[in-house]
Write an enzyme that holds these catalytic residues in place. Structure first.
Site, mmCIF file in Angstrom:
data_model
loop_
_atom_site.group_PDB
_atom_site.id
_atom_site.type_symbol
_atom_site.label_atom_id
_atom_site.label_comp_id
_atom_site.label_asym_id
_atom_site.label_seq_id
_atom_site.Cartn_x
_atom_site.Cartn_y
_atom_site.Cartn_z
ATOM 1 N N GLU A 137 1.076 -0.440 -5.052
ATOM 2 C CA GLU A 137 -0.142 0.367 -5.210
ATOM 3 C C GLU A 137 0.259 1.836 -5.326
ATOM 4 O O GLU A 137 0.129 2.612 -4.384
ATOM 5 C CB GLU A 137 -1.084 0.131 -4.015
ATOM 6 C CG GLU A 137 -2.440 0.795 -4.144
ATOM 7 C CD GLU A 137 -2.560 2.093 -3.336
ATOM 8 O OE1 GLU A 137 -3.567 2.801 -3.505
ATOM 9 O OE2 GLU A 137 -1.645 2.397 -2.554
ATOM 10 N N ASP A 153 0.833 -1.203 0.000
ATOM 11 C CA ASP A 153 0.000 0.000 0.000
ATOM 12 C C ASP A 153 0.875 1.264 0.000
ATOM 13 O O ASP A 153 1.851 1.362 0.738
ATOM 14 C CB ASP A 153 -0.909 -0.003 1.236
ATOM 15 C CG ASP A 153 -1.861 1.177 1.247
ATOM 16 O OD1 ASP A 153 -2.702 1.254 0.334
ATOM 17 O OD2 ASP A 153 -1.746 2.010 2.156
#
Length: 647
Positions: free
Chosen positions: A323, A281
Site C-alpha cells: 500500500e 500498510d
C-alpha cells in the site's frame, strides 16, 4: 555469511526441528534451499554490521520452519493448486469493507457472502480486525496485538470460520498487516515504557531532541492538522519517540534485525490463517534515515524483497500487496527492480490512475491522464494493480506536476480547482465532498466523500433533478468501467455498489469527528441494500450496472492482466481509450469524461496498422460497422464502449 555458513545454518535447523526432507517436508525444504541464498543476501544488505547478525538469521530460518510445520495440509494443497500468477485472472474481483459497519461482526459476515457473490465479488478485503484501542485505533491501524482479533469483531475462531466458508465458496481473503508501527498499548511498548532496553530498541527512542530535530528537518508531516510533527514525548520512559502517523502509533525500528524476525512471524501467522492477499500498510515508511524524507528508501524495498522470499518458501500461494500511495514513478519501485524485478510486491494500488480519473471527471478532459500512462506502462509482467475508484482513504492528488503542465495547466492552480470542485466550493460544481488534512503551509489537501456524492448524486437527489440523477449514475458507472477493464484486480469499496451517499454522523462522534474520511465509511442499512433488487430504484440501477460490468469482465480472458494494454493516441480531448490485445481477441475500451456528447473519429480504431471492420459493444449488446476516417463514433455524456473486434 558465506555459502558454507548457510548450509550449516540450514543443516542445524533441519536437525533441531526434525524435518523429514525426504518425505512430508520435501517440497518445503526444496524451496528453502532454493531461496536461501537470496534470503541471506537480502538479510546481509540490511544487517551485516549488526552485532546480532548471526543469531537473528538463525531465528529467521527457525521462523520459516515453524510456519511450515504449523501450516495445515488444506492450505499447503491450496498453495500448490494455485498457479504462480493466479492473481492476474480476469475472474477475480474484490470489495474492501469494514466488518462491523458491513455485517456487525465476523459471525454475521457469512450470511452476506451470497449478496457479494451475486454482485460478482469473490475477493474480500476485510479492513483491520486485529486488536487495537477503541478510541485510539486509527481505524484499526494502531494494532496492540497482531495475533488477536479485536473483540468488537469477534474472535480468531470466528475469522477462521469466515475464511473456511469463503474458500468453500470459491472466494479469496485479503487482510492487512501494519508493519510500520504498533499501538502504544502493544506489549512491546508497555515493556519499553518500563525501560526495558531490548524493547526500547524495537522503536526509535531518544533521550533529548538533538536527533529528532535532525530527522524533522527533512521528514514531512503526514497529518499536519491532527498530528503535527514526527515525535512524541513519552513521560513514562522519559524519551522522545518517533510517531510519524499519530502520537499513539510508535514506529518500529527495522535497523534492529530482531524487529524484522518478529514481524516476519506475524506475516506468516496471517499466511497460516489462510490469507490469499496480504496488504502491507504504509511500506514506504519502513526505514528511517536522517537527512532524508524517511520514505521510499532503498532499505524499505530490501525489507519487502526479503519478506517476499520468505513467503515464497512457506506460503507460496499468498500474494503481497504494497500500500504505497506515492508518486507514479515511486509506485513502480514497489514491484521490484534489477534482479528483484517482479520479486517484491505482487500488487500495488494504481492510485495514480484513480486520482487521474477524478481529475478527468472534474475537468472533462483526459490530457493529464494520458500523460501518466508511459510511466504506468512500466509495471513488470507477473505483477498486477489493485484498480479502484474509491477506498477507505482520502483521494490524493499526488501525480507529477509535469503531467499537469503538459496539459497546459499551472499545477498549483489546477489542484486548487480540483479541491474546490470536489468540495462543492467551485461555482457550478455538483460534487459533495470535503477537504481532508489541509496543510496550512503548502495548501496541500486531499478529498473525502463517497463515489456517489462526489459524482453529484447527493446534490441531484436534494434538488430532485431527474436529469442530474441520471448523469450522476452515468458518471458512477463510467468510473467503475474504467477501473474494471484497465488491467488488475478491481476493488470496489462497500456501499458504492448501492450508491451510498456521504454519512455525516461522524461529526457527533468524539473519537471520529476530527477525521472526515468517516463520511465515506458508511454503516450498511440492509433495508436500503434490499432496494438493489427492486427494479427502477437508484440502488438497483447502480448495482445492476456494476454487476453487468463484472459479468462482462469475467467472460473476456483478454482482460486478464497480461501486460497487454495499449493506450490509443488522443483524438478527442474528452475521450480516453485503450485496447486490450489477446491471442485471438482485441477489446477497445473507450470513455467520454465530458458532460456533452463527444465525437471520435473511426481512424482511432486503425491505430498501429490494425484495421477492424466490425465491433461488438458488450455494454450495449450491439454491433458497430467501422466507418471511414471522416466518420465518427458518437459518445453521449459520460458514455463508454467495450468494443470487441469481430471482423
Amino acid at each position: 555469511m558465506n555459502n558454507n555458513q548457510i548450509v550449516n545454518a540450514l543443516f542445524d535447523a533441519v536437525q533441531n526441528n526434525n524435518l523429514d526432507i525426504a518425505g512430508a517436508d520435501k517440497k518445503f525444504y526444496t524451496k528453502l534451499v532454493l531461496h536461501a541464498a537470496e534470503i541471506r543476501d537480502l538479510y546481509t544488505q540490511l544487517y551485516a554490521n549488526h552485532p546480532e547478525f548471526s543469531t537473528n538469521f538463525t531465528r529467521l530460518i527457525e521462523v520459516l520452519i515453524s510456519s511450515h510445520q504449523n501450516r495445515t495440509a488444506e492450505l499447503k494443497d491450496r498453495d500448490y493448486k494455485k498457479n504462480e500468477n493466479w492473481f492476474l485472472s480476469n475472474e477475480i474481483a474484490g470489495m474492501s469493507l469494514y466488518v462491523d459497519r458491513f455485517s456487525g461482526n465476523l459471525s454475521g459476515l457469512p450470511a452476506r457472502l451470497d449478496y457479494l457473490l451475486d454482485l460478482g465479488v469473490n475477493l474480500l478485503h476485510l479492513m483491520p480486525i486485529f486488536q487495537s484501542p477503541e478510541k485510539e485505533s486509527d481505524g484499526g491501524y494502531a494494532v496492540s496485538d497482531f495475533q488477536k482479533v479485536d473483540k468488537r469483531f469477534g474472535s480468531l475462531n470466528d475469522l477462521k470460520k469466515v475464511r473456511k466458508t469463503m474458500h468453500d465458496k470459491g472466494m479469496y481473503l485479503m487482510l492487512d498487516i501494519v508493519l510500520n508501527h504498533t499501538s502504544d498499548k502493544h506489549e512491546w511498548v508497555e515493556k519499553a515504557k518500563k525501560g526495558d532496553p531490548k524493547y526500547l530498541d524495537y522503536y526509535y527512542c531518544f533521550d533529548d531532541r538533538s536527533l529528532p530535530d535532525q530527522y524533522e528537518q527533512t521528514m514531512p508531516e503526514i497529518f499536519p492538522e491532527s498530528a503535527p510533527g514526527n515525535f512524541t514525548w513519552v513521560e513514562e520512559c522519559q524519551k522522545w519517540v518517533m510517531t510519524v502517523f499519530h502520537r499513539y502509533q510508535w514506529d518500529l525500528n527495522y535497523s534492529n534485525p530482531r524487529v524484522f524476525v518478529e514481524m516476519l512471524d506475524n506475516v506468516l501467522f496471517y499466511a497460516n490463517l489462510g490469507v490469499d492477499v496480504l496488504r502491507i500498510d504504509a511500506p514506504a515508511f519502513l526505514w528511517k534515515q536522517i537527512g532524508t524524507t524517511s520514505q521510499n528508501l532503498p532499505q524499505a524495498h530490501t525489507i519487502l524483497q526479503l519478506l517476499k522470499q520468505c513467503v515464497q518458501v512457506t506460503a507460496p500461494g499468498m500474494a503481497l500487496l504494497g500500500e504505497a500511495i506515492v508518486s507514479p514513478g515511486a509506485i513502480m519501485e514497489y514491484f521490484g527492480e534489477g534482479r528483484y524485478l517482479a520479486k517484491e510486491c505482487d500488487f500495488a494500488y494504481n492510485a495514480t490512475q484513480m486520482a487521474l480519473q477524478w481529475d478527468a471527471l472534474a475537468t472533462g478532459q483526459v490530457s493529464i491522464m494520458m500523460a501518466a500512462q508511459p510511466i504506468l506502462a512500466k509495471k513488470p509482467f507477473g505483477t498486477s494493480w489493485i484498480t479502484y475508484t474509491r477506498c477507505h482513504d482520502d483521494i490524493g492528488l499526488g501525480y507529477d506536476d509535469y503531467m499537469i503542465r503538459e496539459a497546459g495547466y499551472d499545477p498549483f492552480e489546477h489542484r486548487r480547482y480540483l479541491k474546490e470542485y470536489f468540495s462543492g466550493q467551485f461555482p457550478g460544481s455538483v460534487s459533495s465532498g470535503a477537504l481532508f488534512s489541509v496543510n496550512p503551509k503548502t495548501q496541500d489537501a486531499r478529498i473525502s466523500g463517497t463515489l456517489a456524492s462526489l459524482c453529484g448524486l447527493e446534490k441531484a437527489i436534494i434538488e430532485k433533478s431527474e436529469n442530474q440523477i441520471e448523469l450522476a449514475i452515468q458518471k458512477i458507472i463510467l468510473m467503475q468501467a474504467n477501473s474494471f477493464f484497465l488491467g488488475g484486480v478491481p476493488m470496489l469499496f462497500y456501499g458504492d455498489e448501492a450508491a451510498y451517499l456521504n454519512d455525516y454522523s461522524f461529526i457527533d462522534s468524539p473519537d471520529r469527528n476530527y477525521d472526515n474520511r468517516w463520511m465515506h465509511r458508511p454503516i450498511i442499512d440492509w433495508q436500503k441494500n434490499e432496494l438493489t433488487s427492486k427494479t427502477g430504484t437508484i440502488e438497483n440501477r447502480v448495482f445492476a450496472a456494476t454487476k453487468r460490468l463484472l459479468e462482462i469482465r469475467k467472460k473476456l480472458p483478454v482482460v486478464a492482466d497480461l501486460k497487454n494494454i495499449r493506450w490509443i493516441p488522443r483524438h478527442n480531448i474528452h475521450v480516453a481509450g485503450f485496447v486490450r490485445n489477446g491471442k485471438e481477441k482485441a477489446l477497445y475500451c473507450i470513455f467520454n469524461y465530458s458532460h456533452e456528447s463527444a465525437y471520435l473519429t473511426w481512424h482511432t480504431f486503425r491505430y498501429n496498422g490494425f484495421s477492424p471492420e466490425k465491433l461488438y459493444d458488450h455494454w450495449r449488446q450491439e454491433y458497430f460497422q467501422v466507418g471511414t476516417d471522416a466518420d465518427y463514433l458518437i459518445l453521449g455524456p459520460y458514455a463508454f464502449y467495450l468494443l470487441e473486434v469481430t471482423e
